[in-house]
Design a protein around this motif. Structure first.
Motif, PDB file in Angstrom:
ATOM      1  N   THR A   4      63.779 -21.354  25.973  1.00 21.87           N
ATOM      2  CA  THR A   4      63.125 -22.069  27.069  1.00 21.87           C
ATOM      3  C   THR A   4      63.230 -23.562  26.818  1.00 21.87           C
ATOM      4  OG1 THR A   4      61.538 -20.282  27.474  1.00 21.87           O
ATOM      5  CG2 THR A   4      60.951 -22.470  28.297  1.00 21.87           C
ATOM      6  N   TYR A   5      63.886 -24.256  27.727  1.00 19.67           N
ATOM      7  CA  TYR A   5      64.008 -25.710  27.627  1.00 19.67           C
ATOM      8  C   TYR A   5      62.816 -26.324  28.355  1.00 19.67           C
ATOM      9  CZ  TYR A   5      68.677 -24.434  26.166  1.00 19.67           C
ATOM     10  OH  TYR A   5      69.749 -23.868  25.503  1.00 19.67           O
ATOM     11  N   THR A   6      62.063 -27.159  27.653  1.00 15.53           N
ATOM     12  CA  THR A   6      60.762 -27.621  28.121  1.00 15.53           C
ATOM     13  C   THR A   6      60.863 -28.933  28.892  1.00 15.53           C
ATOM     14  OG1 THR A   6      59.721 -26.573  26.213  1.00 15.53           O
ATOM     15  CG2 THR A   6      58.422 -28.235  27.400  1.00 15.53           C
ATOM     16  N   SER A  18      59.118 -25.070  32.128  1.00 17.34           N
ATOM     17  CA  SER A  18      60.532 -25.194  31.777  1.00 17.34           C
ATOM     18  C   SER A  18      61.222 -26.227  32.652  1.00 17.34           C
ATOM     19  CB  SER A  18      61.242 -23.845  31.925  1.00 17.34           C
ATOM     20  OG  SER A  18      61.378 -23.501  33.296  1.00 17.34           O
ATOM     21  N   LYS A  54      66.691 -33.702  30.456  1.00 22.40           N
ATOM     22  CA  LYS A  54      65.754 -32.994  29.576  1.00 22.40           C
ATOM     23  C   LYS A  54      66.385 -31.755  28.948  1.00 22.40           C
ATOM     24  CE  LYS A  54      61.414 -34.693  31.514  1.00 22.40           C
ATOM     25  NZ  LYS A  54      60.099 -34.387  32.112  1.00 22.40           N
ATOM     26  N   TYR A  55      67.610 -31.449  29.340  1.00 21.75           N
ATOM     27  CA  TYR A  55      68.309 -30.309  28.748  1.00 21.75           C
ATOM     28  C   TYR A  55      68.957 -30.646  27.408  1.00 21.75           C
ATOM     29  CZ  TYR A  55      67.947 -26.716  32.376  1.00 21.75           C
ATOM     30  OH  TYR A  55      67.494 -25.729  33.231  1.00 21.75           O
ATOM     31  N   ASN A  57      69.178 -31.426  23.339  1.00 19.19           N
ATOM     32  CA  ASN A  57      68.420 -31.079  22.129  1.00 19.19           C
ATOM     33  C   ASN A  57      67.543 -32.242  21.694  1.00 19.19           C
ATOM     34  OD1 ASN A  57      69.655 -28.561  22.036  1.00 19.19           O
ATOM     35  ND2 ASN A  57      71.316 -29.276  20.695  1.00 19.19           N
ATOM     36  N   GLN A  60      64.363 -32.198  23.694  1.00 20.42           N
ATOM     37  CA  GLN A  60      63.538 -31.061  23.304  1.00 20.42           C
ATOM     38  C   GLN A  60      62.827 -31.327  21.972  1.00 20.42           C
ATOM     39  OE1 GLN A  60      62.936 -28.275  25.338  1.00 20.42           O
ATOM     40  NE2 GLN A  60      63.962 -29.711  26.747  1.00 20.42           N
ATOM     41  N   ALA A 148      73.936 -31.170  28.252  1.00 18.61           N
ATOM     42  CA  ALA A 148      72.910 -31.089  29.291  1.00 18.61           C
ATOM     43  C   ALA A 148      73.494 -30.571  30.605  1.00 18.61           C
ATOM     44  CB  ALA A 148      72.267 -32.456  29.502  1.00 18.61           C
ATOM     45  N   ARG A 151      74.154 -26.783  30.380  1.00 14.62           N
ATOM     46  CA  ARG A 151      72.921 -25.990  30.503  1.00 14.62           C
ATOM     47  C   ARG A 151      72.392 -26.023  31.944  1.00 14.62           C
ATOM     48  NH1 ARG A 151      70.202 -28.147  24.810  1.00 14.62           N
ATOM     49  NH2 ARG A 151      71.284 -26.647  23.447  1.00 14.62           N
TER      50      ARG A 151
END
Length: 802
Positions: A4-6, A18, A54-55, A57, A60, A148, A151
């Motif tokens: 889950t990408y927050t 998410s 926001k995708y 790493n 995150q 990003a 994803r």
């Protein structure tokens, strides 16, 4: 196990939203907002892409550490850029040589909205001959950008479906735009508004665990309001004063508004003379027109907050509704540059800024300052409201009070509201300015005036005689003596002077002389002014001789009726508005309004008042020679038109909002054609290449320098009445879902302080600063029962009951 990408972590229970959920939620909201202008997919595209960054790493890790390991975080707040990636994806795919003009324009408009959604729109070309937009969207190094994007296409939408979606957006934009710089500016602002409001709303709903749905239709509510208004107007017909000629005229003009409401949306004028009942007449037009043409809201825009307080109270009483009527005086929360920074986690300051503040109420009362800020000011919380001006009825009360330097910007905004936003505009005043006769002209409709036979109507409403006393120059000492000598003969008397300094000095002289005297000032908060006006109305009803001393704030629309008015020489429109506070309801056949020349007023920094004063002086001189020229009445329609034509001619060089810091007019920065933009030519010389953009507006530069009032004003909560309790609630840890309502209430206890006064308050330690400067509170000794803000720190509150 699926990762889950927050996008956000809720403060209360540390639940995750998410990235996919957030992007979908913002897209859905933006689509609903954009559909108002048939740009559903254009706005939805901005919502779908805005937080693509926001995708990574990197983001995150950043959000996890910020919430769960704040003492060991590798990042500073705001260090990880998540707003650029979505704009870059769109620009890289649709701003190449082989793309169509519509696709390139789409990439520029939506791309700018995306990269700017935590601040202000970027300059496509700046006065420094550089493109901040290109530097951000095309040149900036973005870590993990490709990851990003990968994803995003895996989780949110497939690449093929994305291409189809963009094609729909491109088609919508092509059908909506004529490629003029004015329209491009406002469409860009509109899409930006849709994105910012959708983003803030979705984030707020997640934080509040709310499932609130966006509702567009207020038609049933307007039907109910309309019937209540008609019921109220019917009571006037059967009152003991209904046979009076002035009430018969009011009823006649109200009925004309009813009939006129069936005309299609446009820009119209309602030139009811002062005291003619234009508030209820214009509301009758608005409610009927809103039902007939499916308008979503009714917005009253006034020059002074004093009119907001009075008109909103009057309409609340008639409509028997408080919940759906919003008074928006000013922003309680200060814009600080980091306007709505959304890093996915919340502190109290950010939660304040997420509060509902988007003008989605059915009926709104606000000021010209706030209206112009929506289109032109810095801070995306201003622009956030813009999409809610579509499909609306906008009523401008005392439109002649729009600041002269903003005339062209005002006209262009209204033209866009009419031609593209499907809104209807009503300009209400007894002294209509000739806005159709300037360079950036207002596109009034043909036969735009609701009231026919204006000269006859004006004559029928004549209730005063203008007594010209300008052959003699008064000082405050001489003025005080003259007033004391005549007060018993005059009865209740209103004195209107041009500057706060002479008003305060005259008030103190009269008070020392034992005269019954009141003082009104913009240094008082709204609740304080309301209390003063209620006391003044009580004195007027008791027929007691007394004096009220004030500046022009009382002139525009405040419903008071004095037996005598003394007005310091100013624009002819100001004299007419002052006269509207005398014998307002025709209590006697006629009363006197004295026009004086006050030698103690320093107008060196009040160019508009001084220019109006000189033109009025000339018209008074002509009137003395040939009164027949003006129908033997100095406030006739002919005199007023002559005044405004001369005023705008003399002020022609001041209508386009000149910005000395960059030696440019705002109209040039925002609306110049590409081939007329010298910065585009300098760019070509500097880089030996053409600027590869359709749009050339300096949006950010213009916003940074825009002030409706010349000095920057800061909103400050004052310790008056319930203001103390509101301050306590805003600073408590007991946060409720009713935060938005609390902020609206706070506006009644807020004053706006110009930069020089604000610096003095800081130096004198007169302010309590909350939430890192989001809210300023004035200490008690700096607020006075008599004057409001007291910069000397000697304020006496006394025993106030509010």
């Amino acid at each position: 196990m699926k990762i889950t990408y927050t996008a956000h972590i809720r403060e209360t229970d540390k639940q995750l939203q998410s990235v996919k959920e957030h992007l979908q939620g913002v897209k859905d909201l933006a689509e609903s907002f954009g559909s108002k202008l048939n740009m559903r997919h254009v706005a939805g595209l901005a919502g779908m892409l805005h937080d693509l960054g926001k995708y990574t790493n990197r983001f995150q890790k950043y959000i996890y550490q910020a919430v769960f390991e704040p003492d060991n975080s590798e990042f500073k707040r705001g260090e990880v850029d998540h707003a650029t990636a979505g704009g870059r994806l769109l620009f890289s795919m649709y701003h190449r040589i082989e793309n169509t003009p519509q696709e390139k324009l789409l990439a520029e408009i939506v791309g700018n909205a995306i990269i700017s959604h935590h601040g202000d729109l970027h300059d496509y070309i700046s006065p420094k001959n550089e493109s901040d937009f290109l530097r951000r969207i095309d040149d900036k190094t973005l870590q993990e950008y490709d990851l990003a994007v990968e994803r995003f296409f895996q989780e949110v939408i497939s690449k093929n479906d994305f291409i189809k979606y963009v094609a729909l957006a491109s088609k919508e934009l092509d059908q909506a735009t004529d490629y003029s710089p004015q329209q491009s500016l406002f469409i860009t602002k509109f899409i930006f508004s849709c994105l910012v409001d959708a983003d803030r709303t979705d984030t707020r709903l997640f934080e509040e665990k709310s499932t609130e749905k966006y509702s567009q239709s207020h038609r049933l509510l307007f039907q109910t309001y309309y019937q209540k208004l008609i019921n109220k107007l019917d009571t006037f017909k059967y009152s003991t004063t209904s046979s009076q000629s002035i009430n018969q005229l009011r009823n006649k003009m109200s009925e004309k508004c009813e009939t006129f409401a069936e005309k299609t949306s446009g820009i119209y004028t309602l030139s009811i003379p002062t005291g003619g009942g234009k508030t209820l007449a214009s509301l009758r037009y608005a409610l009927k027109h809103a039902q007939h043409y499916h308008k979503q809201r009714i917005i009253y825009i006034v020059p002074f907050t004093t009119i907001i307080e009075q008109n909103a109270e009057e309409i609340r009483t008639i409509l028997e509704d408080d919940e759906h009527i919003l008074e928006h005086h000013s922003n309680v929360i200060e814009d600080d540059g980091d306007d709505e920074q959304d890093d996915g986690f919340f502190v109290k300051k950010q939660k304040l800024k997420l509060a509902r503040d988007s003008w989605d109420s059915p009926i709104i009362f606000t000021t010209v300052v706030q209206f112009l800020n929506v289109f032109y000011a810095k801070g995306n919380r201003n622009t956030r409201r813009l999409h809610n001006l579509s499909h609306a009825v906008l009523i401008f009360d005392e439109v002649q009070k729009v600041p002269t330097k903003c005339t062209s910007l005002f006209n262009e905004a209204l033209n866009f509201l009419k031609t593209d936003m499907h809104s209807s505009i009503l300009l209400c005043t007894a002294t209509q300015p000739t806005l159709e006769n300037v360079q950036h002209s207002l596109l009034k409709d043909r036969d735009s005036e609701i009231i026919t036979d204006l000269p006859s109507i004006t004559n029928s409403f004549k209730r005063v005689e203008i007594v010209d006393k300008t052959d003699y120059s008064f000082t405050n000492e001489g003025l005080a003596t003259w007033i004391e000598t005549n007060l018993n003969n005059w009865g209740s008397t209103l004195i209107i002077l041009n500057t706060k300094a002479v008003v305060k000095d005259l008030y103190e002289r009269l008070k020392e002389a034992g005269v019954s005297v009141y003082h009104l000032s913009t240094s008082m908060c709204a609740a304080h002014r309301k209390k003063q006006l209620n006391e003044i109305r009580s004195m007027l009803s008791n027929d007691t001789p007394f004096i009220c001393v004030t500046t022009q704030l009382i002139e525009a629309g405040v419903d008071v009726s004095f037996k005598c008015v003394v007005r310091s020489l100013a624009g002819l429109d100001s004299i007419a508005q002052a006269a509207g506070r005398c014998n307002r309801h025709g209590e006697t056949e006629s009363q006197n309004v004295y026009v004086i020349n006050h030698e103690g007023e320093n107008l060196s920094h009040l160019k508009e008042i001084n220019e109006g004063k000189q033109i009025t002086k000339s018209i008074l001189a002509m009137y003395r020679k040939d009164s027949e020229r003006y129908g033997h009445f100095i406030l006739s329609q002919k005199a007023m038109k002559e005044y405004f034509l001369q005023y705008y001619k003399n002020m022609a060089s001041n209508l386009n909002y000149y910005i000395p810091e960059v030696n440019k007019e705002m109209t040039s920065l925002l609306m110049s054609h590409r081939n007329e933009n010298e910065h585009v030519q300098y760019y070509r010389k500097k880089y030996n290449a053409q600027l590869p953009l359709f749009l050339t507006g300096s949006y950010k530069t213009a916003a940074e320098h825009f002030r409706v009032i010349d000095q920057k004003a800061t909103s400050i909560l004052v310790p008056y009445g319930a203001g103390k309790e509101i301050i306590a609630q805003l600073n408590s840890d007991d946060w409720t879902e009713d935060l938005s309502k609390l902020l609206k209430q706070a506006q009644q206890y807020t004053i706006n302080v110009y930069s020089s006064g604000f610096r003095q308050l800081i130096r004198d330690d007169a302010l309590v600063i909350h939430l890192d400067g989001a809210i300023y509170e004035l200490k008690e000794n700096w607020y006075s029962q008599e004057y409001g803000l007291d910069l000397h720190g000697e304020g006496e509150m006394g025993d106030l009951i509010v």
